[in-house]
Design an enzyme around this catalytic site. Sequence first.
Site, PDB file in Angstrom:
ATOM      1  CB  SER A 263       0.315   4.625   5.149  1.00 28.22           C
ATOM      2  OG  SER A 263       0.214   4.640   3.156  1.00 28.22           O
TER       3      SER A 263
HETATM    4  N1  SAH Z   1      -1.485   6.104   1.133  1.00 29.78           N
HETATM    5  C1  SAH Z   1      -2.082   4.471   0.443  1.00 29.78           C
HETATM    6  C2  SAH Z   1      -0.597   4.491   0.269  1.00 29.78           C
HETATM    7  C3  SAH Z   1      -0.375   2.926  -0.908  1.00 29.78           C
HETATM    8  S1  SAH Z   1       1.243   2.287  -1.139  1.00 29.78           S
HETATM    9  C4  SAH Z   1      -2.435   3.658   1.272  1.00 29.78           C
HETATM   10  O1  SAH Z   1      -3.159   4.241   2.541  1.00 29.78           O
HETATM   11  O2  SAH Z   1      -3.355   2.396   1.126  1.00 29.78           O
HETATM   12  C5  SAH Z   1       1.583   2.867  -2.942  1.00 29.78           C
HETATM   13  C6  SAH Z   1       0.859   3.185  -3.505  1.00 29.78           C
HETATM   14  O3  SAH Z   1       1.632   4.007  -4.518  1.00 29.78           O
HETATM   15  C7  SAH Z   1       1.166   1.664  -4.170  1.00 29.78           C
HETATM   16  O4  SAH Z   1      -0.563   1.460  -4.554  1.00 29.78           O
HETATM   17  C8  SAH Z   1       1.800   2.135  -5.551  1.00 29.78           C
HETATM   18  O5  SAH Z   1       1.095   1.033  -6.646  1.00 29.78           O
HETATM   19  C9  SAH Z   1       2.075   3.379  -5.872  1.00 29.78           C
HETATM   20  N2  SAH Z   1       2.543   3.449  -6.822  1.00 29.78           N
HETATM   21  C10 SAH Z   1       4.274   3.462  -6.901  1.00 29.78           C
HETATM   22  N3  SAH Z   1       4.241   4.229  -7.231  1.00 29.78           N
HETATM   23  C11 SAH Z   1       4.155   4.502  -7.844  1.00 29.78           C
HETATM   24  C12 SAH Z   1       3.743   5.688  -9.550  1.00 29.78           C
HETATM   25  N4  SAH Z   1       4.464   6.031 -10.021  1.00 29.78           N
HETATM   26  N5  SAH Z   1       2.693   6.262  -9.610  1.00 29.78           N
HETATM   27  C13 SAH Z   1       1.419   6.098  -9.416  1.00 29.78           C
HETATM   28  N6  SAH Z   1       1.676   5.682  -7.705  1.00 29.78           N
HETATM   29  C14 SAH Z   1       2.475   4.303  -7.260  1.00 29.78           C
END
Ligand code: SAH
Length: 218
Positions: free
Chosen positions: A69
Amino acid sequence: MNYDLNGIGMTSQRTRDRLIQRLRDEGIHDEDVLEVMRQTPRHIFVDEALASRSYEDTALPIGHGQTISQPYIVARMTELLLANGPLKRVLEVGTGSGYQTAILAPFVEQIFTVERIAPLLEQAKQKHRALGLTNIRYLLSDGSWGWPRHAPFDAIIATAAPEEIPVELPQQLVDGGRLIIPHGTNTQQRLSVVERDGESLNQTDLDMVSFVPLVREK
Ligand code: SAH
């Protein structure tokens, strides 16, 4: 695995300090959050090839079609989460790189974080270990269901966007607890805060945002 936690050149403390000033200028007020972000090496959470861009205020790819993010959004969501005072137990849906988890960890007693992509979860664990963070529990699962075994939570943060807010999440909040979640279609998403007040839920819609989709396992 050894990480260069201090950084040099484009990952040096001076570069990080510039990002923090920018976040302040953009309206982030919580100096405690800014201080943790100043101290946390975001460059270890991105691919080495992108490390020189890690203190730009932008989302970056972390593989598997996912992104870390944008720092402004991490600061904003952390500030919103902590707005009503200290929190004991927090659920995070979407560990991703683990950067948001690392920023929250110093403020809460225990974080429960759920990710559906195994290698991302594994890498996040390693990075948290390198930073000496020990108050994080991990689950490889579809986080749209929350983590019922450890509910209720004082707060829940989702860092991937469902089209509609899954009903399971606010159900896992304590009375007075808050859920921070982006939701909407791929092109138009809104960040909302949902507060639980007894049996009713109060939703406040905030900024327009852009997150990767929350994927529901079938
Ligand atoms: N806060 C994180 C954002 C990562 S992007 C950072 O700063 O790196 C969002 C993440 O949510 C991705 O890794 C994706 O794989 C995960 N994601 C998407 N759908 C999901 C679900 N149903 N359950 C768990 N994780 C999920």
